[in-house]
Scaffold this motif. Structure first.
Motif, mmCIF file in Angstrom:
data_model
loop_
_atom_site.group_PDB
_atom_site.id
_atom_site.type_symbol
_atom_site.label_atom_id
_atom_site.label_comp_id
_atom_site.label_asym_id
_atom_site.label_seq_id
_atom_site.Cartn_x
_atom_site.Cartn_y
_atom_site.Cartn_z
ATOM 1 N N GLU A 48 0.826 -1.197 0.000
ATOM 2 C CA GLU A 48 0.000 0.000 0.000
ATOM 3 C C GLU A 48 0.865 1.254 0.000
ATOM 4 N N ARG A 49 2.058 1.139 0.543
ATOM 5 C CA ARG A 49 2.949 2.284 0.631
ATOM 6 C C ARG A 49 3.966 2.264 -0.499
ATOM 7 N N LYS A 50 4.292 3.443 -1.008
ATOM 8 C CA LYS A 50 5.256 3.551 -2.103
ATOM 9 C C LYS A 50 6.635 3.067 -1.702
ATOM 10 N N THR A 51 7.000 3.265 -0.440
ATOM 11 C CA THR A 51 8.322 2.847 0.022
ATOM 12 C C THR A 51 8.439 1.337 0.184
ATOM 13 N N GLY A 52 7.308 0.626 0.112
ATOM 14 C CA GLY A 52 7.349 -0.831 0.222
ATOM 15 C C GLY A 52 7.539 -1.346 1.628
ATOM 16 N N ASP A 53 7.372 -0.481 2.654
ATOM 17 C CA ASP A 53 7.554 -0.936 4.038
ATOM 18 C C ASP A 53 6.556 -2.033 4.416
ATOM 19 N N ASP A 54 5.391 -2.033 3.777
ATOM 20 C CA ASP A 54 4.360 -3.032 4.089
ATOM 21 C C ASP A 54 4.264 -4.095 2.991
ATOM 22 N N LEU A 55 5.339 -4.288 2.242
ATOM 23 C CA LEU A 55 5.339 -5.231 1.121
ATOM 24 C C LEU A 55 4.977 -6.645 1.581
ATOM 25 N N ARG A 56 4.022 -7.248 0.887
ATOM 26 C CA ARG A 56 3.633 -8.637 1.155
ATOM 27 C C ARG A 56 4.015 -9.492 -0.050
ATOM 28 N N LEU A 57 4.984 -10.367 0.163
ATOM 29 C CA LEU A 57 5.418 -11.254 -0.907
ATOM 30 C C LEU A 57 4.473 -12.452 -0.998
ATOM 31 N N ASN A 58 4.248 -12.917 -2.221
ATOM 32 C CA ASN A 58 3.391 -14.066 -2.479
ATOM 33 C C ASN A 58 2.080 -13.974 -1.696
ATOM 34 N N PRO A 59 1.308 -12.912 -1.901
ATOM 35 C CA PRO A 59 0.062 -12.727 -1.142
ATOM 36 C C PRO A 59 -0.952 -13.818 -1.455
ATOM 37 N N ASP A 60 -1.837 -14.057 -0.507
ATOM 38 C CA ASP A 60 -2.883 -15.067 -0.685
ATOM 39 C C ASP A 60 -3.737 -14.731 -1.903
ATOM 40 N N LYS A 61 -4.156 -15.763 -2.625
ATOM 41 C CA LYS A 61 -4.869 -15.570 -3.882
ATOM 42 C C LYS A 61 -6.196 -14.834 -3.715
ATOM 43 N N ASP A 62 -6.782 -14.879 -2.531
ATOM 44 C CA ASP A 62 -8.066 -14.218 -2.314
ATOM 45 C C ASP A 62 -7.921 -12.800 -1.746
ATOM 46 N N THR A 63 -6.678 -12.317 -1.631
ATOM 47 C CA THR A 63 -6.451 -10.959 -1.141
ATOM 48 C C THR A 63 -7.016 -9.943 -2.132
ATOM 49 N N THR A 64 -7.726 -8.961 -1.607
ATOM 50 C CA THR A 64 -8.332 -7.929 -2.459
ATOM 51 C C THR A 64 -7.317 -6.861 -2.830
ATOM 52 N N ILE A 65 -7.339 -6.473 -4.110
ATOM 53 C CA ILE A 65 -6.457 -5.416 -4.609
ATOM 54 C C ILE A 65 -7.333 -4.273 -5.113
ATOM 55 N N THR A 66 -7.024 -3.063 -4.675
ATOM 56 C CA THR A 66 -7.802 -1.899 -5.085
ATOM 57 C C THR A 66 -6.904 -0.856 -5.749
ATOM 58 N N ALA A 67 -7.526 0.164 -6.312
ATOM 59 C CA ALA A 67 -6.775 1.271 -6.915
ATOM 60 C C ALA A 67 -5.891 1.920 -5.856
ATOM 61 N N GLY A 68 -4.700 2.303 -6.246
ATOM 62 C CA GLY A 68 -3.763 2.899 -5.312
ATOM 63 C C GLY A 68 -2.795 1.908 -4.701
ATOM 64 N N THR A 69 -2.990 0.623 -5.021
ATOM 65 C CA THR A 69 -2.073 -0.414 -4.538
ATOM 66 C C THR A 69 -0.872 -0.507 -5.468
ATOM 67 N N TYR A 70 0.283 -0.753 -4.879
ATOM 68 C CA TYR A 70 1.495 -0.962 -5.682
ATOM 69 C C TYR A 70 1.679 -2.460 -5.878
ATOM 70 N N ILE A 71 1.813 -2.857 -7.140
ATOM 71 C CA ILE A 71 2.064 -4.271 -7.416
ATOM 72 C C ILE A 71 3.516 -4.438 -7.848
ATOM 73 N N HIS A 72 4.118 -5.513 -7.381
ATOM 74 C CA HIS A 72 5.512 -5.837 -7.715
ATOM 75 C C HIS A 72 5.502 -7.095 -8.566
ATOM 76 N N TYR A 73 6.168 -7.022 -9.705
ATOM 77 C CA TYR A 73 6.094 -8.129 -10.654
ATOM 78 C C TYR A 73 7.428 -8.321 -11.370
ATOM 79 N N ILE A 74 7.564 -9.464 -11.988
ATOM 80 C CA ILE A 74 8.751 -9.793 -12.787
ATOM 81 C C ILE A 74 8.321 -9.876 -14.249
ATOM 82 N N ALA A 75 9.047 -9.180 -15.124
ATOM 83 C CA ALA A 75 8.710 -9.177 -16.551
ATOM 84 C C ALA A 75 9.951 -8.868 -17.377
ATOM 85 N N GLN A 76 9.849 -9.122 -18.679
ATOM 86 C CA GLN A 76 10.966 -8.842 -19.582
ATOM 87 C C GLN A 76 11.186 -7.342 -19.745
ATOM 88 N N GLU A 77 10.118 -6.565 -19.664
ATOM 89 C CA GLU A 77 10.213 -5.116 -19.748
ATOM 90 C C GLU A 77 9.114 -4.488 -18.910
#
Length: 358
Positions: free
Chosen positions: A312-341
């Motif tokens: 939820e925070r830009k600094t990632g202090d509350d980063l949750r790795l591998n979150p539960d599949k039923d966790t709700t994601i809303t606008a304003g959430t920061y998502i961390h992902y792996i991609a080619q670009e």
């Protein structure tokens, strides 16, 4: 002749030190005098506007094509005693002044004296440590879809010259102090998009961070590196808008010896030049509410990306790795992902992502 040469050199010098606008004024005045003199001498062919500009250029450049010349004695005398010497002096001074301007601009660029107050959405690096600093900037430049095009290296070392001249997107600023308000205005801190702080010691890093924290805009992300983890925690408690971190060599060694290849994976996640790597994206306000499983499937199947964390925070202090599949994601959430670009918010069909099901 030596007297005339010295007089010529002195005239050229005096013209060179004039401001550009004053110099242009002298040129226009000279052209007006030349046109008036030729008109009074009855040189109608030479006062035609096209012929006049052409004739002045030929005289000033000393080319002497010979296709245009005064026809009367008055015109020849005017040309001999005023127009030729004055035009040649102005042309020589003008070319020298242009060269001097370009040379001055280059020196200002090399010595870090340029003004960047008109910059916007740029990156600022406070502190310069040659090996780490160069590698850091090269990693940023590898990200071709980054939101910030220009990078300003900022240092207080007045002996330092521009360390990365070969990169057109990298600028250099030598400041008298990291905390001087005028210097911070010169590098447009208030409009920067990203700020990195890596000073020579942790005390300087804290000082810079405390000064920068209240001056940057809300959307600006600030990161600070510390050698001492306790200093990192100290600043983290006082400046919640700064992402503080310290050396993680011990942890990386432990992971590598316990899990073979871990160091290779960590290195690739940090370097966009080595293939798939870590990125972060803010979910836009227009995106609907969705669950982790929906977004994870959408990223994997539609964009060849892997969701591995949310915060939820830009600094990632509350980063949750591998979150539960039923966790709700809303606008304003920061998502961390792996991609080619890097994926941009507009690249993703958020409505479709919210509908993805197993």
């Amino acid at each position: 002749m030596p007297v005339l040469r010295q007089l010529y050199q002195q005239l050229v010098y005096q013209i060179q030190i004039l401001s550009p606008m004053v110099f242009i004024g002298f040129v226009l005045l000279h052209y007006l005098i030349c046109w008036t003199g030729l008109s009074l001498a009855g040189e109608e062919a030479l006062t035609d506007i096209v012929n006049f500009i052409y004739f002045c250029s030929v005289v000033g450049s000393t080319v002497g094509f010979g296709d245009l010349s005064p026809s009367g004695d008055a015109g020849k005398l005017f040309l001999t005693f005023y127009m030729i010497p004055a035009t040649i002096i102005l042309y020589a001074a003008g070319l020298t002044k242009i060269a001097w301007i370009f040379q001055t601009m280059r020196e200002m660029n090399i010595k870090g004296q340029r003004d960047f107050s008109d910059y916007n959405d740029h990156v600022i690096l406070f502190g310069w440590q040659p090996v780490i600093g160069k590698k850091t900037i090269e990693c940023i430049l590898k990200d071709k879809k980054r939101a910030n095009s220009k990078i300003i290296i900022c240092t207080t070392d007045d002996q330092q010259t521009h360390p990365m001249l070969e990169h057109p997107d990298v600028r250099f600023a030598c400041v008298s102090s990291y905390t001087d308000d005028q210097e911070l205005e010169r590098i447009a801190l208030a409009r920067a998009n990203r700020v990195m702080i890596h000073a020579l010691n942790d005390q300087d890093t804290i000082t810079i961070a405390l000064k920068v924290s209240p001056l940057v805009r809300t959307s600006c992300h600030v990161v600070a590196f510390f050698n001492d983890e306790s200093a990192s925690r100290l600043l983290d408690n006082h400046c919640r808008n700064i992402e503080c971190f310290s050396d993680r060599t011990a942890e990386q060694l432990a992971r590598s010896v316990q899990d073979p290849g871990a160091s290779r994976g960590i290195n690739q996640l940090l370097d966009p030049g080595k293939g798939a790597t870590h990125y972060c994206l803010l979910i836009p306000e227009s995106a609907p509410v969705m669950k982790v499983i929906n977004l994870r499937l959408a990223l994997m199947l539609d964009y060849n990306a892997t969701l591995y964390g949310i915060s939820e925070r830009k600094t990632g202090d509350d980063l949750r790795l591998n979150p539960d599949k039923d966790t709700t994601i809303t606008a304003g959430t920061y998502i961390h992902y792996i991609a080619q670009e890097r994926l941009l918010a507009e690249d993703i069909d958020w409505d479709k992502a919210a509908r993805w099901q197993l």
